[in-house]
Design a protein around this motif. Structure first.
Motif, PDB file in Angstrom:
ATOM      1  N   ARG A  29      27.664  -5.419 -16.961  1.00 41.99           N
ATOM      2  CA  ARG A  29      26.514  -4.762 -16.352  1.00 41.99           C
ATOM      3  C   ARG A  29      26.021  -5.600 -15.183  1.00 41.99           C
ATOM      4  N   PRO A  30      26.003  -5.057 -13.955  1.00 38.06           N
ATOM      5  CA  PRO A  30      25.598  -5.853 -12.804  1.00 38.06           C
ATOM      6  C   PRO A  30      24.129  -6.259 -12.915  1.00 38.06           C
ATOM      7  N   ALA A  31      23.825  -7.373 -12.283  1.00 38.24           N
ATOM      8  CA  ALA A  31      22.439  -7.825 -12.269  1.00 38.24           C
ATOM      9  C   ALA A  31      21.597  -6.878 -11.441  1.00 38.24           C
ATOM     10  N   PRO A  32      20.353  -6.608 -11.854  1.00 37.45           N
ATOM     11  CA  PRO A  32      19.509  -5.694 -11.089  1.00 37.45           C
ATOM     12  C   PRO A  32      19.141  -6.287  -9.749  1.00 37.45           C
ATOM     13  N   PRO A  33      18.973  -5.453  -8.719  1.00 34.74           N
ATOM     14  CA  PRO A  33      18.584  -5.959  -7.415  1.00 34.74           C
ATOM     15  C   PRO A  33      17.150  -6.467  -7.437  1.00 34.74           C
ATOM     16  N   GLU A  43      16.915  -9.760  -1.131  1.00 35.14           N
ATOM     17  CA  GLU A  43      18.200 -10.372  -0.839  1.00 35.14           C
ATOM     18  C   GLU A  43      19.275  -9.293  -0.837  1.00 35.14           C
ATOM     19  N   PRO A  44      20.388  -9.549  -0.164  1.00 35.15           N
ATOM     20  CA  PRO A  44      21.468  -8.545  -0.111  1.00 35.15           C
ATOM     21  C   PRO A  44      22.143  -8.388  -1.467  1.00 35.15           C
ATOM     22  N   MET A  45      22.871  -7.280  -1.601  1.00 31.82           N
ATOM     23  CA  MET A  45      23.709  -7.080  -2.773  1.00 31.82           C
ATOM     24  C   MET A  45      24.947  -6.304  -2.349  1.00 31.82           C
ATOM     25  N   CYS A  46      25.993  -6.423  -3.131  1.00 27.29           N
ATOM     26  CA  CYS A  46      27.263  -5.795  -2.771  1.00 27.29           C
ATOM     27  C   CYS A  46      27.166  -4.284  -2.960  1.00 27.29           C
ATOM     28  N   LEU A  47      27.497  -3.551  -1.917  1.00 23.57           N
ATOM     29  CA  LEU A  47      27.513  -2.085  -1.982  1.00 23.57           C
ATOM     30  C   LEU A  47      28.899  -1.564  -2.325  1.00 23.57           C
ATOM     31  N   ILE A  48      29.920  -2.080  -1.641  1.00 25.30           N
ATOM     32  CA  ILE A  48      31.304  -1.654  -1.885  1.00 25.30           C
ATOM     33  C   ILE A  48      32.099  -2.890  -2.280  1.00 25.30           C
ATOM     34  N   GLU A  49      32.553  -2.929  -3.511  1.00 25.93           N
ATOM     35  CA  GLU A  49      33.281  -4.082  -4.004  1.00 25.93           C
ATOM     36  C   GLU A  49      34.763  -3.958  -3.688  1.00 25.93           C
ATOM     37  N   ASN A  50      35.372  -5.074  -3.378  1.00 28.61           N
ATOM     38  CA  ASN A  50      36.800  -5.121  -3.053  1.00 28.61           C
ATOM     39  C   ASN A  50      37.486  -5.903  -4.154  1.00 28.61           C
ATOM     40  N   TRP A  51      38.083  -5.171  -5.078  1.00 25.36           N
ATOM     41  CA  TRP A  51      38.675  -5.804  -6.251  1.00 25.36           C
ATOM     42  C   TRP A  51      40.066  -6.345  -5.939  1.00 25.36           C
ATOM     43  N   PRO A  52      40.545  -7.272  -6.751  1.00 26.14           N
ATOM     44  CA  PRO A  52      41.917  -7.763  -6.553  1.00 26.14           C
ATOM     45  C   PRO A  52      42.899  -6.604  -6.533  1.00 26.14           C
ATOM     46  N   GLY A  53      43.814  -6.677  -5.615  1.00 29.69           N
ATOM     47  CA  GLY A  53      44.743  -5.570  -5.442  1.00 29.69           C
ATOM     48  C   GLY A  53      44.292  -4.586  -4.382  1.00 29.69           C
ATOM     49  N   GLY A  54      43.125  -4.841  -3.762  1.00 25.89           N
ATOM     50  CA  GLY A  54      42.671  -3.980  -2.671  1.00 25.89           C
ATOM     51  C   GLY A  54      41.975  -2.722  -3.103  1.00 25.89           C
ATOM     52  N   GLU A  55      41.497  -2.659  -4.364  1.00 25.51           N
ATOM     53  CA  GLU A  55      40.810  -1.454  -4.851  1.00 25.51           C
ATOM     54  C   GLU A  55      39.329  -1.521  -4.483  1.00 25.51           C
ATOM     55  N   LEU A  56      38.859  -0.506  -3.766  1.00 31.52           N
ATOM     56  CA  LEU A  56      37.465  -0.439  -3.343  1.00 31.52           C
ATOM     57  C   LEU A  56      36.670   0.374  -4.363  1.00 31.52           C
ATOM     58  N   GLN A  57      35.506  -0.152  -4.769  1.00 32.53           N
ATOM     59  CA  GLN A  57      34.660   0.560  -5.717  1.00 32.53           C
ATOM     60  C   GLN A  57      33.210   0.385  -5.309  1.00 32.53           C
ATOM     61  N   LEU A  58      32.445   1.427  -5.530  1.00 30.17           N
ATOM     62  CA  LEU A  58      31.021   1.375  -5.207  1.00 30.17           C
ATOM     63  C   LEU A  58      30.234   0.745  -6.353  1.00 30.17           C
ATOM     64  N   ASN A  59      29.291  -0.089  -5.998  1.00 30.88           N
ATOM     65  CA  ASN A  59      28.380  -0.680  -6.971  1.00 30.88           C
ATOM     66  C   ASN A  59      27.285   0.331  -7.273  1.00 30.88           C
ATOM     67  N   GLN A  60      27.228   0.773  -8.527  1.00 34.12           N
ATOM     68  CA  GLN A  60      26.292   1.831  -8.899  1.00 34.12           C
ATOM     69  C   GLN A  60      24.840   1.457  -8.599  1.00 34.12           C
ATOM     70  N   ARG A  61      24.469   0.236  -8.918  1.00 35.45           N
ATOM     71  CA  ARG A  61      23.072  -0.153  -8.752  1.00 35.45           C
ATOM     72  C   ARG A  61      22.711  -0.241  -7.272  1.00 35.45           C
ATOM     73  N   ALA A  62      23.605  -0.778  -6.483  1.00 34.06           N
ATOM     74  CA  ALA A  62      23.340  -0.823  -5.040  1.00 34.06           C
ATOM     75  C   ALA A  62      23.270   0.582  -4.470  1.00 34.06           C
ATOM     76  N   LEU A  63      24.158   1.447  -4.942  1.00 30.96           N
ATOM     77  CA  LEU A  63      24.136   2.827  -4.467  1.00 30.96           C
ATOM     78  C   LEU A  63      22.832   3.519  -4.850  1.00 30.96           C
ATOM     79  N   GLY A  64      22.401   3.344  -6.110  1.00 28.63           N
ATOM     80  CA  GLY A  64      21.148   3.950  -6.536  1.00 28.63           C
ATOM     81  C   GLY A  64      19.976   3.459  -5.715  1.00 28.63           C
ATOM     82  N   LEU A  65      19.988   2.173  -5.370  1.00 25.56           N
ATOM     83  CA  LEU A  65      18.917   1.619  -4.549  1.00 25.56           C
ATOM     84  C   LEU A  65      18.941   2.222  -3.149  1.00 25.56           C
TER      85      LEU A  65
END
Length: 947
Positions: free
Chosen positions: A342-346, A363-385
């Motif tokens: 569970r990501p830390a709350p902003p 402070e900033p937070m990651c919006l689009i995470e770049n996982w090993p292997g080049g997989e891009l995923q959106l951070n739900q909490r950052a997106l909700g914010l």
């Protein structure tokens, strides 16, 4: 509670029906739901697995249908845990329709779908038994009449897919293969013999968030028979594997529907009823329509609110009786869950009292995470914010090679000397993915400044240029100003490092296939409509800004570097060509080194007095320009983008990339328009209700007064709709709004009549009380009593006429009242011995004449009222046409302004190409300008559905 049957097959027909008792339990859950569903073959231990998740020895029975168990979430007290256990499907082909429907319900209701099988022979064979996954695109649609492929849209709303492979024997060779791939489930899914419609391919295409868990036998003796009883000891390895599985599935995000909105039990129960009803009638399930209808019904749902970025339960909607109903949110695609923890709350800063800004990020937070292997995923909490910011956004993104000081420059834009985007002090890339920082705009009240810090390009440790190209493309698509940061000078080497700009046409499409899709040599003006302004920041610049012996500006330095030279190899010329074509608005800033090299690793800690004065001055000029000249993020046609819409665009583009598709800008805008226009209808209706609650004082004294009240509220509702809606070219949503407002008018008239009727009835009851008492006492049953009754009744009518605020039903209620008293009057008339038979006949005739006159007057009033309603319909029609015409004219002016800017830029580029000797490209540019002029001269489409 114990598990109860939620959905069961009807024995006689095989159709599915919902258990009302289970629905009642669901409706009692007011917190966000975390829904886990299990599906798989019979005899694979599904119920045992769900019992372990519930922390119970035994719970779910092995019975037909879908059983539900509602529990407190073991780790998230703000959520409720809902477990769904479904009957297993048989070895041989069973009732395929029923099983497909049960699988569909598992998929639509869950936030995590667990596919449970035994490891018997080839695991691929176990996955190929999930044939029901192939029916999903035919049974369910996300949007109606959308140009996007339905499978792609489905992939954005379906749950996480977890495959539990049970009773797996240790196999070191298999472990090595799976670990080497880095993604166990994708390795298990991969098969060169897979057909496009095979279950393996469908799972890969429809479920972008996938995970594989392998379990040994739970029994200590290693047996593969029945699951152990509660008293049996479980194998330690199985317990460890079960703990990892439980941690993963319970850390997923709450259940969301179309629009990325968390839901509570009431919404899920009504949603289930609607879906089962559609399945019983063999009708496709249209998710956006169901969710929108449920929101419009005004029940007390949590749906319609974005996920609380702090992790708490979403706010409740107002009850139907509240004066101001909630506004349904735009429908958006659901974002796939991100990670196993569970990501830390902003961290949010408190807004000053009375400011329009609802809060900003400390402070900033990651919006689009770049996982090993080049997989891009959106951070739900950052997106909700991000989606919680309803203000227009000004988006500044920075891109460039890694370790060039991008983050430091953004911190200066944020006005922060300390903290902010993290700075790296080694040769390794520090920022991963795309980080976001939302702040009040320093120069534009009511605007949010969104800073996007992108992962450094060209990281030698990553070695994935394709991934870098996607990061760069996302920075282009999401920003209104793109800052490219580089070191040294703008030379051929620097331009070659900016090769990502030459790949934009491969990473981005303007139009969807089949709609005049992108062709070779596509008009660059179409890209320019979507692309941001371009700022090149040259760091550690040591040269003198002189050319041919004269001093030049930074912008002239950039333009000279982009000057194309005839005879130069085309490959070397491409970065210049595409920069000029796709970024006609260009600006350059050069920066001295901020401090001695030895101090650079601790640059963020240095006081301003330790920094180069020239660097500080250059930084101030850069920040001032960006703050002043970066425009609000807009879509083609001038529609302003809010934080909510920017988040939806991010979802759309990242989901396209994750699915292997090329993001299509026009399709994204059209899908966004559908969602935004639907929300605009809801907002307009809410504005109507708000205005009505503020102005209404029912009953009104006349129909005209009521219709004027409706007209005032309707005008405000239309303004709200026109301000938010865009690309409603067929006026589909304005037609919906017109229907809703017409219904509101009918409802208002009915409410007005009821209020008037109630008030008139109450007045008559009070005024006639003494009269009724006299009748009961027999006061009128004497000679001359009839005349006395008439006199008293007339006195009562005169008093009634003087009562204020009776409203439009005064005459009709009085007529009904007097008609109800005719029997009493007739009885008194017949018993009045002072009257002759002739006098009685005269009185009866007079009574009938008066009643007929009142009836005629009432009919005249009704006719007048009907004519007024018809006139108001005409007025309403004219108001819709007037506001629509004004919006069409404004849209046309905006479009012409954009086309004129594009034409002016093409003329400038044509002149430059002529000077540089590229006559072949001049001819091509001339054809593009000719097409653009034809488009500009084309008359505005006059079709108006509302009209």
């Amino acid at each position: 509670m114990e598990p109860v049957c939620l959905v069961e097959p009807v024995p006689s027909s095989g159709a599915l029906r919902v258990n009302p008792a289970a629905l009642g339990l669901l409706r009692g859950l007011t917190r966000p739901l975390h829904v886990l569903a299990v599906f798989g073959p019979r005899g694979t231990g599904k119920s045992f697995l769900m019992d372990r998740l519930a922390g119970q020895g035994e719970g779910f029975p092995c019975s037909p249908g879908i059983w539900v168990w509602c529990l407190p979430h073991p780790t998230q007290p703000d959520q409720a845990l809902v477990l769904l256990d479904t009957e297993g499907f048989p070895e041989q082909e069973g009732d395929k329709t029923k099983l497909s429907q049960l699988f569909l319900l598992n998929v639509l209701l869950s936030s995590v779908l667990v596919y449970n099988t035994r490891s018997e022979g080839d695991p691929q064979r176990q996955l190929d038994r999930l044939t029901y996954v192939r029916d999903l695109p035919q049974m369910v649609q996300v949007l109606d009449e959308c140009s996007w492929e339905n499978s792609f849209l489905l992939s954005s709303v379906l749950p996480s897919f977890v495959w539990c492979l049970r009773d797996v024997a240790p196999d070191p060779c298999l472990d090595e293969v799976l670990e080497a791939t880095g993604h166990e489930l994708d390795s298990a899914l991969s098969s060169p013999q897979d057909l496009e419609d095979s279950p393996s391919s469908c799972v890969q295409r429809l479920f972008p968030c996938r995970k594989l868990f392998r379990f040994c036998s739970p029994r200590v003796d290693g047996g593969h028979g029945e699951p152990p009883s509660p008293a049996d000891q479980l194998h330690p390895t199985f317990q460890e594997q079960m703990g990892c599985f439980k941690d993963y599935v319970l850390s997923r995000n709450p259940k969301t529907m179309v629009g990325n909105r968390v839901v509570d039990g009431a919404f899920l129960a009504d949603f289930l009823e609607r879906v089962v009803d559609l399945l019983s009638r063999d009708k496709p399930v249209l998710l956006s329509e169901i969710c929108n209808d449920l929101q419009q019904e005004g029940d007390d749902y949590s749906v319609g609110y974005p996920m609380d970025p702090t992790g708490g339960a979403p706010p409740r909607r107002a009850a139907a009786s509240d004066a101001q109903p909630s506004v349904p949110e735009p429908k958006r695609e659901r974002v796939v869950p991100l990670q196993a923890f569970r990501p830390a709350p902003p961290v949010l800063a408190q807004a000053a009292p009375g400011t329009a800004q609802p809060g900003a990020m400390e402070e900033p937070m990651c919006l689009i995470e770049n996982w090993p292997g080049g997989e891009l995923q959106l951070n739900q909490r950052a997106l909700g914010l991000l989606q919680s910011f309803r203000q227009p956004v000004v988006v500044v993104a920075i891109a460039g090679l890694y370790r060039t000081g991008k983050s430091y420059l953004l911190n200066r834009l944020a006005g922060k000397d300390r903290g902010g985007f993290s700075l790296g002090a080694t040769v390794q890339s520090h920022t991963k993915g795309i980080w976001m920082w939302c702040l009040p705009h320093p120069r534009r009240a009511g605007h949010t400044l969104v800073l996007l810090d992108t992962e450094g390009l060209g990281d030698v440790e990553k070695g994935d240029t394709k991934n870098d190209a996607w990061i760069f493309a996302l920075a282009v698509l999401l920003s209104s100003t793109l800052v490219y940061n580089s070191l040294g000078t703008i030379d051929q080497c620097a331009l070659e490092q900016l090769h990502y700009v030459t790949e934009l046409t491969e990473r981005i499409k303007v139009k969807a296939a089949g709609e005049g899709g992108q062709q070779e040599g596509e008009d660059s003006a179409e890209f320019v409509q979507f692309f941001p302004a371009f700022v090149w920041a040259v760091r550690d610049f040591t040269l003198q800004l002189k050319l041919d012996g004269r001093e030049i500006t930074e912008d002239e330095y950039l333009e000279n570097a982009l000057k194309r030279r005839e005879g130069q190899p085309e490959k070397l010329d491409l970065p210049k060509k595409y920069l000029r074509q796709y970024f006609p608005s260009r600006k350059c800033f050069v920066f001295d080194r901020p401090a001695p090299r030895c101090d650079l690793p601790r640059l963020a800690e240095l006081p301003e007095t330790a920094l180069s004065p020239e660097f500080l001055e250059q930084t101030q000029c850069f920040c001032s320009h960006v703050h002043q000249h970066t425009g609000t993020k807009t879509l083609p046609g001038g529609h302003v983008v809010t934080g909510t819409l920017l988040g939806t665009l991010a979802v759309t583009y990242v989901n396209a990339i994750r699915s292997g598709a090329v993001p299509c800008m026009e399709s994204a805008v059209l899908a966004l328009a559908q969602m935004e226009n639907s929300a605009a209808v809801g907002e307009a209706v809410a504005v109507y209700e708000e205005q009505l609650a503020r102005r209404a004082a029912l009953p009104t004294e006349s129909v005209q007064e009521l219709l004027e009240l409706h007209a005032q509220c309707e005008r405000e509702a239309l303004r709200a709709f026109m301000a938010r809606a865009f690309k409603d070219e067929e006026q589909q949503y304005q037609w919906q709004l017109k229907d809703k407002l017409d219904s509101k008018r009918s409802e208002l008239c009915h409410r007005n009549e009821l209020a008037s009727s109630d008030r008139c009835t109450a007045a008559l009851m009070e005024l006639s009380q003494e009269l009724e008492e006299r009748v009961c006492e027999g006061s009128y049953s004497v000679p001359g009593g009839y005349q006395r009754l008439l006199d008293d009744q007339q006195e009562m009518v005169e008093k009634y006429q003087l009562v204020p605020g009776k409203g439009i039903m005064a005459a009709e209620v009085l007529q009904q009242f007097l008609k109800s008293k005719e029997t009493v009057a007739q009885a008194v008339l017949q018993t009045d011995q002072s009257l002759t038979d002739r006098q009685r006949e005269i009185e009866e005739e007079r009574t009938r004449a008066e009643a007929a006159e009142r009836e005629a007057q009432l009919c005249q009033e009704m006719q007048t009222r009907t004519e007024q309603l018809l006139q108001d319909q005409e007025r309403s029609h004219e108001e819709h046409v007037r506001q629509l015409t004004a919006k069409m004219e404004e849209d046309r002016r905006q479009l012409l302004a954009e086309q004129q800017r594009a034409l002016a830029l093409k003329l400038q580029e044509q002149e430059r190409l002529l000077r540089e000797g590229f006559r072949g490209e001049v001819a091509q540019l001339g054809r593009q300008m000719q097409n653009l002029r034809k488009e500009m001269s084309r008359p505005q489409r006059s079709r108006c559905v509302v009209c």
